[in-house]
Write a protein that holds these residues in place. Structure first.
Motif, PDB file in Angstrom:
ATOM      1  N   VAL A   1      46.473  30.712  18.212  1.00 36.28           N
ATOM      2  CA  VAL A   1      47.779  30.259  17.733  1.00 36.28           C
ATOM      3  C   VAL A   1      48.171  29.035  18.545  1.00 36.28           C
ATOM      4  O   VAL A   1      48.133  29.063  19.777  1.00 36.28           O
ATOM      5  CB  VAL A   1      48.869  31.338  17.867  1.00 36.28           C
ATOM      6  CG1 VAL A   1      50.192  30.820  17.306  1.00 36.28           C
ATOM      7  CG2 VAL A   1      48.462  32.625  17.167  1.00 36.28           C
ATOM      8  N   ALA A   2      48.544  27.960  17.867  1.00 35.10           N
ATOM      9  CA  ALA A   2      48.919  26.712  18.530  1.00 35.10           C
ATOM     10  C   ALA A   2      50.382  26.405  18.261  1.00 35.10           C
ATOM     11  O   ALA A   2      50.775  26.221  17.104  1.00 35.10           O
ATOM     12  CB  ALA A   2      48.046  25.567  18.022  1.00 35.10           C
ATOM     13  N   LEU A   3      51.186  26.360  19.309  1.00 32.26           N
ATOM     14  CA  LEU A   3      52.601  26.019  19.190  1.00 32.26           C
ATOM     15  C   LEU A   3      52.788  24.592  19.707  1.00 32.26           C
ATOM     16  O   LEU A   3      52.803  24.355  20.917  1.00 32.26           O
ATOM     17  CB  LEU A   3      53.475  26.985  19.992  1.00 32.26           C
ATOM     18  CG  LEU A   3      53.371  28.467  19.626  1.00 32.26           C
ATOM     19  CD1 LEU A   3      54.340  29.287  20.482  1.00 32.26           C
ATOM     20  CD2 LEU A   3      53.650  28.684  18.157  1.00 32.26           C
ATOM     21  N   VAL A   4      52.888  23.646  18.788  1.00 37.42           N
ATOM     22  CA  VAL A   4      53.091  22.248  19.164  1.00 37.42           C
ATOM     23  C   VAL A   4      54.585  22.051  19.361  1.00 37.42           C
ATOM     24  O   VAL A   4      55.351  21.933  18.398  1.00 37.42           O
ATOM     25  CB  VAL A   4      52.544  21.305  18.087  1.00 37.42           C
ATOM     26  CG1 VAL A   4      52.783  19.854  18.499  1.00 37.42           C
ATOM     27  CG2 VAL A   4      51.064  21.559  17.860  1.00 37.42           C
ATOM     28  N   CYS A   5      55.002  22.007  20.620  1.00 34.71           N
ATOM     29  CA  CYS A   5      56.435  21.944  20.907  1.00 34.71           C
ATOM     30  C   CYS A   5      56.650  21.673  22.379  1.00 34.71           C
ATOM     31  O   CYS A   5      55.724  21.722  23.187  1.00 34.71           O
ATOM     32  CB  CYS A   5      57.119  23.263  20.523  1.00 34.71           C
ATOM     33  SG  CYS A   5      56.518  24.704  21.439  1.00 34.71           S
ATOM     34  N   ASP A   6      57.876  21.401  22.738  1.00 34.85           N
ATOM     35  CA  ASP A   6      58.290  21.301  24.129  1.00 34.85           C
ATOM     36  C   ASP A   6      58.090  22.660  24.805  1.00 34.85           C
ATOM     37  O   ASP A   6      58.383  23.716  24.215  1.00 34.85           O
ATOM     38  CB  ASP A   6      59.761  20.888  24.187  1.00 34.85           C
ATOM     39  CG  ASP A   6      60.299  20.849  25.589  1.00 34.85           C
ATOM     40  OD1 ASP A   6      60.076  19.853  26.288  1.00 34.85           O
ATOM     41  OD2 ASP A   6      60.941  21.849  25.987  1.00 34.85           O
TER      42      ASP A   6
END
Length: 553
Positions: free
Chosen positions: A322-327
């Motif tokens: 799972v990839a969470l592209v975020c701050d």
């Protein structure tokens, strides 16, 4: 990283200003209070306006030192560092520092004049003429931009700050043709770009939360991208009962005294075993880079969740489930809310798991850095929980201090990880000290690396900085010497002798002393560092490392 105290709105000015003043005004509008640089023939029109806009200036003795100082300022303060050079060889001198800032995701704005707008494309022998300095710098920073008018300068500065303070922070180079610096024009001010911390996709947050909530052996690896997310990381670790290990640049994000902290140093065999034993591993703000792991790629046999603001980096070195592209702060906060109270058993077992793995990691660290343990003990006693160490790429730093010196808060251990430049420690410590004059800051060097930037002692003395500079002298480039021997080669070019570092420091306006390695080295060093924090100039503190059998004097 966020630039603090910028204007929320900057009114456009109709008053004509020179290009030099337009640049300085734009920097002031973006909250710049400190610049590091050296004046030269082509940038004097910028220097003429610094004082009137309240911007302080520090004069290093080499442009590479200016770049490292701006880097140290940025790493410790969380604000953009600014390095101002003149054209040609000066900005190229700073290129190594720019590459280091790029590698470690540090927001530093490098500014230099360039050749005139109408300069012949094939060159004519102009002073400081470089074929294409902007393209040279573009190869080592996020981007290099050459403006073409005075009116464009405020916009170019705003664009650079927007790029450096939103998303992944990386350095930018701004080139201003030197003939524009004295030309007057109306250059309307441009307000700072509002910060927009990236939020993750909610569907992916739920997917990640489900994995973490069901984990029985969760773990967290933290890098420098989470330095602003201390509270959010601590909360999630506590909820999950997940032990946390950090990279060099993530050191201190979870304080050393926290029961779930395994410390810093993902390169240890125990750290690899810990990661391999997690059924779900969360990696936050880290490249998972070879320069961090040393002994090979991440061994994540379970499922991997990654949080990173960079969509390219999040799939580099290890593909996440799972990839969470975020701050980082935003992502951690949302995960905490989604998994809160979801797995009480894992949370209850977490402290015991952490205690077991912490002892194994610390044993690896002690074995690796055994010859430096007394040195690190003395440093820790003098620094307390509020101190800052700016470390060079030296054996005493990466074998000794990286994992054995406790990290109590982010931005308190500055280290050139990716590019691994020599000479970083002293000038970066100057930058950190100017960013936080009330905190105890010290530099840590080997003897070889110190010679890359030893002249910066003169600038620090002139500025009256209370700065201990610890030099661990092993008679040369010890790491490279060991590698040559391991190859079966005869050491060549690595034995540098032992200069009179104490005398050299004194000749540059500093104090200097040697702490003998015999007796109680830890106590003697702690006292020397403590005393150095109280005086009106830097103090070089020399410790001679006993040489192993077979090494040359």
């Amino acid at each position: 990283m966020n630039q603090t105290n910028p204007s929320t709105h900057v009114a456009a000015s109709e008053k004509p200003r020179t290009g030099g003043e337009a640049l300085v005004a734009a920097l002031a509008d973006h909250g710049v209070e400190q610049i590091f640089g050296i004046p030269g023939t082509h940038n004097l029109a910028v220097y003429a306006h610094l004082s009137s806009y309240g911007i302080k200036h520090f004069s290093p003795r080499h442009e590479q030192g200016a770049g490292y100082a701006a880097d140290g300022y940025a790493r410790h303060s969380g604000r953009v560092g600014v390095c101002l050079t003149t054209s040609g060889p000066a900005i190229l001198n700073a290129a190594a520092a720019a590459a280091q800032a790029y590698s470690d995701s540090v927001p530093v704005l490098f500014i230099s004049p360039g050749l005139p707008l109408q300069h012949p494309g094939r060159g004519n022998g102009y002073l400081h003429e470089i074929k294409d300095q902007s393209r040279a710098m573009d190869s080592v920073v996020a981007y290099s931009h050459r403006v073409t008018s005075v009116e464009e300068i405020p916009l170019a500065v705003a664009q650079a700050f927007g790029a450096m303070t939103n998303g992944r922070p990386r350095p930018v180079h701004l080139e201003i043709p030197l003939d524009l610096l004295d030309v007057e024009a109306v250059a309307p001010a441009v307000a700072p770009v509002p910060l927009q911390p990236a939020a993750p996709a909610q569907r992916l947050v739920q997917d990640a939360a489900r994995l973490l909530a069901e984990a029985t052996k969760p773990g967290i690896v933290v890098g420098g991208g989470a330095r602003h997310a201390v509270q959010e990381l601590t909360r999630l670790a506590d909820v999950l009962g997940a032990p946390v290990i950090t990279t060099a640049n993530g050191k201190g994000v979870l304080p050393a005294g926290h029961p779930l902290s395994l410390g810093a140093g993902v390169h240890h065999p125990a750290a690899a075993d810990f990661a391999a034993g997690c059924d779900v591993l969360l990696a936050v703000g880290t490249e998972l880079a070879p320069s961090d792991f040393w002994i090979g790629p991440l061994k994540a046999h379970g499922q991997l969740v990654r949080i990173d603001v960079d969509p390219q980096q999040i799939i580099t070195n290890a593909l996440p489930d799972v990839a969470l592209v975020c701050d980082a702060a935003v992502g951690l906060k949302e995960l905490s809310e989604a998994v809160s109270g979801a797995n009480d058993t894992a949370a209850a077992d977490g402290h015991q798991r952490a205690a077991t793995w912490r002892e194994r990691v610390q044993e690896d660290a002690r074995n690796e850095g055994r010859r430096y343990l007394d040195i690190v003990e003395g440093m820790a006693a003098a620094l307390g929980e509020n101190g800052v160490v700016s470390a060079d790429s030296a054996m005493a730093c990466y074998y000794g201090a990286l994992s054995n010196l406790p990290g109590h808060r982010p931005g308190s251990f500055l280290y050139p990880t990716g590019v691994g430049t020599l000479g970083y420690g002293l000038p970066a410590a100057i930058g950190a000290k100017l960013a936080a004059p009330d905190r105890p800051v010290m530099a840590m060097h080997g003897d070889g690396g110190l010679m890359f930037s030893v002249a910066e002692l003169a600038g620090a003395a002139e500025a009256g900085l209370s700065l201990p500079v610890l030099v661990v002298d092993n008679g040369g480039y010890g790491e490279i010497r060991d590698e040559q021997v391991a190859r079966g080669d005869r050491p060549l070019g690595v034995d540098l002798g032992r200069p009179d570092f104490v005398g050299l420091a004194r000749s540059l306006g500093c104090y200097g002393l040697e702490v003998p390695p015999d007796g109680n080295l830890a106590d003697g060093l702690a006292q020397a560092i403590t005393d150095a924090f109280t005086v009106d100039r830097p103090t070089l503190i020399l410790v001679r490392e006993p040489q192993a059998e077979g090494e040359n004097e």
